[in-house]
Write an enzyme that holds these catalytic residues in place. Structure first.
Site, PDB file in Angstrom:
ATOM      1  N   LEU A  33       0.811  -1.220   0.000  1.00  0.00           N
ATOM      2  CA  LEU A  33       0.000   0.000   0.000  1.00  0.00           C
ATOM      3  C   LEU A  33       0.845   1.271   0.000  1.00  0.00           C
ATOM      4  O   LEU A  33       1.947   1.288   0.548  1.00  0.00           O
ATOM      5  CB  LEU A  33      -0.931   0.002   1.222  1.00  0.00           C
ATOM      6  N   HIS A  37      -3.498   4.407  -2.274  1.00  0.00           N
ATOM      7  CA  HIS A  37      -4.504   3.529  -1.662  1.00  0.00           C
ATOM      8  C   HIS A  37      -5.156   4.224  -0.455  1.00  0.00           C
ATOM      9  O   HIS A  37      -6.366   4.130  -0.250  1.00  0.00           O
ATOM     10  CB  HIS A  37      -3.861   2.238  -1.139  1.00  0.00           C
ATOM     11  N   GLY A 149      -8.750   3.638  -8.217  1.00  0.00           N
ATOM     12  CA  GLY A 149      -7.842   4.727  -8.576  1.00  0.00           C
ATOM     13  C   GLY A 149      -7.838   4.969 -10.085  1.00  0.00           C
ATOM     14  O   GLY A 149      -7.806   4.020 -10.868  1.00  0.00           O
ATOM     15  N   GLN A 150      -7.826   6.232 -10.468  1.00  0.00           N
ATOM     16  CA  GLN A 150      -7.834   6.581 -11.895  1.00  0.00           C
ATOM     17  C   GLN A 150      -6.551   6.139 -12.598  1.00  0.00           C
ATOM     18  O   GLN A 150      -6.511   6.050 -13.816  1.00  0.00           O
ATOM     19  CB  GLN A 150      -8.022   8.091 -12.057  1.00  0.00           C
ATOM     20  N   GLN A 155      -8.943  -0.239 -16.267  1.00  0.00           N
ATOM     21  CA  GLN A 155      -9.493  -1.144 -15.251  1.00  0.00           C
ATOM     22  C   GLN A 155     -10.768  -0.541 -14.647  1.00  0.00           C
ATOM     23  O   GLN A 155     -11.740  -1.259 -14.383  1.00  0.00           O
ATOM     24  CB  GLN A 155      -8.460  -1.414 -14.161  1.00  0.00           C
ATOM     25  N   MET A 186       1.902   7.222  -8.237  1.00  0.00           N
ATOM     26  CA  MET A 186       2.151   6.241  -7.173  1.00  0.00           C
ATOM     27  C   MET A 186       1.634   4.886  -7.603  1.00  0.00           C
ATOM     28  O   MET A 186       0.536   4.767  -8.149  1.00  0.00           O
ATOM     29  CB  MET A 186       1.487   6.682  -5.892  1.00  0.00           C
ATOM     30  N   SER A 187       2.446   3.857  -7.358  1.00  0.00           N
ATOM     31  CA  SER A 187       2.100   2.497  -7.750  1.00  0.00           C
ATOM     32  C   SER A 187       2.913   1.533  -6.888  1.00  0.00           C
ATOM     33  O   SER A 187       4.062   1.835  -6.534  1.00  0.00           O
ATOM     34  CB  SER A 187       2.466   2.301  -9.225  1.00  0.00           C
ATOM     35  N   SER A 188       2.309   0.386  -6.585  1.00  0.00           N
ATOM     36  CA  SER A 188       3.044  -0.608  -5.796  1.00  0.00           C
ATOM     37  C   SER A 188       4.296  -1.054  -6.549  1.00  0.00           C
ATOM     38  O   SER A 188       5.315  -1.368  -5.942  1.00  0.00           O
ATOM     39  CB  SER A 188       2.152  -1.813  -5.525  1.00  0.00           C
ATOM     40  N   ARG A 189       4.219  -1.081  -7.869  1.00  0.00           N
ATOM     41  CA  ARG A 189       5.357  -1.533  -8.682  1.00  0.00           C
ATOM     42  C   ARG A 189       6.552  -0.585  -8.581  1.00  0.00           C
ATOM     43  O   ARG A 189       7.677  -0.982  -8.890  1.00  0.00           O
ATOM     44  CB  ARG A 189       4.949  -1.714 -10.141  1.00  0.00           C
TER      45      ARG A 189
HETATM   46  O1  PAF Z   1      -5.900  -2.573  -9.016  1.00  0.00           O
HETATM   47  C1  PAF Z   1      -5.656  -3.578  -8.316  1.00  0.00           C
HETATM   48  O2  PAF Z   1      -4.918  -3.547  -7.319  1.00  0.00           O
HETATM   49  C2  PAF Z   1      -6.270  -4.899  -8.720  1.00  0.00           C
HETATM   50  O3  PAF Z   1      -6.348  -5.036 -10.097  1.00  0.00           O
HETATM   51  C3  PAF Z   1      -7.624  -5.197  -8.042  1.00  0.00           C
HETATM   52  C4  PAF Z   1      -8.696  -4.218  -8.493  1.00  0.00           C
HETATM   53  C5  PAF Z   1      -7.480  -5.148  -6.534  1.00  0.00           C
HETATM   54  C6  PAF Z   1      -8.099  -6.609  -8.434  1.00  0.00           C
HETATM   55  O4  PAF Z   1      -7.171  -7.567  -8.056  1.00  0.00           O
END
Ligand code: PAF
Length: 281
Positions: A33, A37, A149-150, A155, A186-189
């Site tokens: 996170l 998030h 998140g946008q 997605q 911001m991204s977990s990656r």
């Molecule tokens: O965006 C994400 O973290 C994922 O694609 C989600 C929506 C939790 C589904 O696994």
């Protein structure tokens, strides 16, 4: 914060809350996170009585097994962040709990054009996997409000479509992308990037800002080319640097000066695939 690991326990608990007229907001995540998030948690807290977050690294949405293996897991830190953010409930299921019948899909979600373009094209099967897990999570949580998140623009469209297919009265709330000071979304990656790579990664934001600045009615193919060149010069391997209709994701080359447009980029910096987008008008 109450922690649930079993779907049935969470469902039953939430059923009672709903009977007591409590409104439920839901923030699905794959953990690792960050402030992005937490801003979703914050939005949910403002608009609901109970905020539920889930952490589940969903195996069915990774088209690249290496990406799945390397997806960052920081569960202790995540628990701490959620607690401090005032999240009420955390759902932390096992793979078995989410997929009691196994991870092979039982059905095909009709996502139409969305599955053939951009992320749909470059990550075959990805959105089917996203729908598989989100449908299951929504059936367990049955929230009034869902927060996304946008940053994951396509997605958001796919999950909105899923809620329509499910015929459930869930409101999908799309929250703005949070950025580092250099503009990197911001991204977990991002946890997989070195300090140096993080600096380079902000080129994606610069490219999108450039597209916004240069946009004018007429042929816009040159802007896309400039975006790609800029990314490649910085050392990216680009999947796409596109401009699309913000409502349908139809790729646009001639702009009438009226349609709402979104710029979207997916590019690899070494091993790490990054995506971002920006509304252009
Ligand atoms: O965006 C994400 O973290 C994922 O694609 C989600 C929506 C939790 C589904 O696994």
């Amino acid at each position: 914060m109450v922690l649930f690991k079993k779907a049935a326990d969470l469902s039953n608990w939430l059923e009672t809350q709903r009977k007591n007229k409590r409104r439920v907001g839901f923030v699905p995540t794959m953990g690792a996170l960050h402030a992005g998030h937490l801003s979703l948690i914050d939005s949910s807290k403002k608009e609901n009585d109970i905020t539920v977050a889930s952490i589940f690294v969903n195996p069915t949405q990774f088209n690249d097994p290496k990406d799945f293996e390397k997806y960052p897991v920081t569960i202790e830190k995540d628990l701490d962040l959620l607690e401090k953010a005032g999240c009420n409930v955390l759902f932390l299921p096992s793979v078995k709990e989410i997929y009691p019948k196994g991870t092979i899909s039982q059905k095909e979600y009709d996502l139409g054009f969305l599955e053939t373009v951009l992320e749909g094209k470059y990550r075959p099967g990805h959105f089917q996997g996203v729908c598989m897990v989100v449908e299951r999570l929504l059936n367990i949580v049955a929230p009034h409000n869902l927060y996304l998140g946008q940053k994951d623009y396509q997605q958001c469209m796919v999950i909105t479509r899923l809620t329509e297919l499910m015929g459930q009265p869930i409101r999908v709330n799309i929250c703005p992308t949070l950025r580092e000071s250099g503009g990197l979304a911001m991204s977990s990656r991002n946890m997989r990037l070195s300090e140096e790579e993080r600096k380079t990664a902000s080129t994606i934001y610069k490219c999108l800002s450039l597209a916004k600045e240069k946009l004018k009615p007429g042929n816009i193919a040159a802007i896309k080319k400039e975006m790609k060149t800029m990314l490649e010069k910085a050392g990216f391997k680009t999947d796409y640097a596109e401009i699309a209709d913000a409502r349908t994701l139809e790729l646009i080359n001639e702009w009438d000066g009226k349609r709402k447009l979104v710029g979207l980029i997916a590019a690899f910096l070494n091993e790490v695939r990054l995506i971002d987008n920006m509304m252009l008008n």
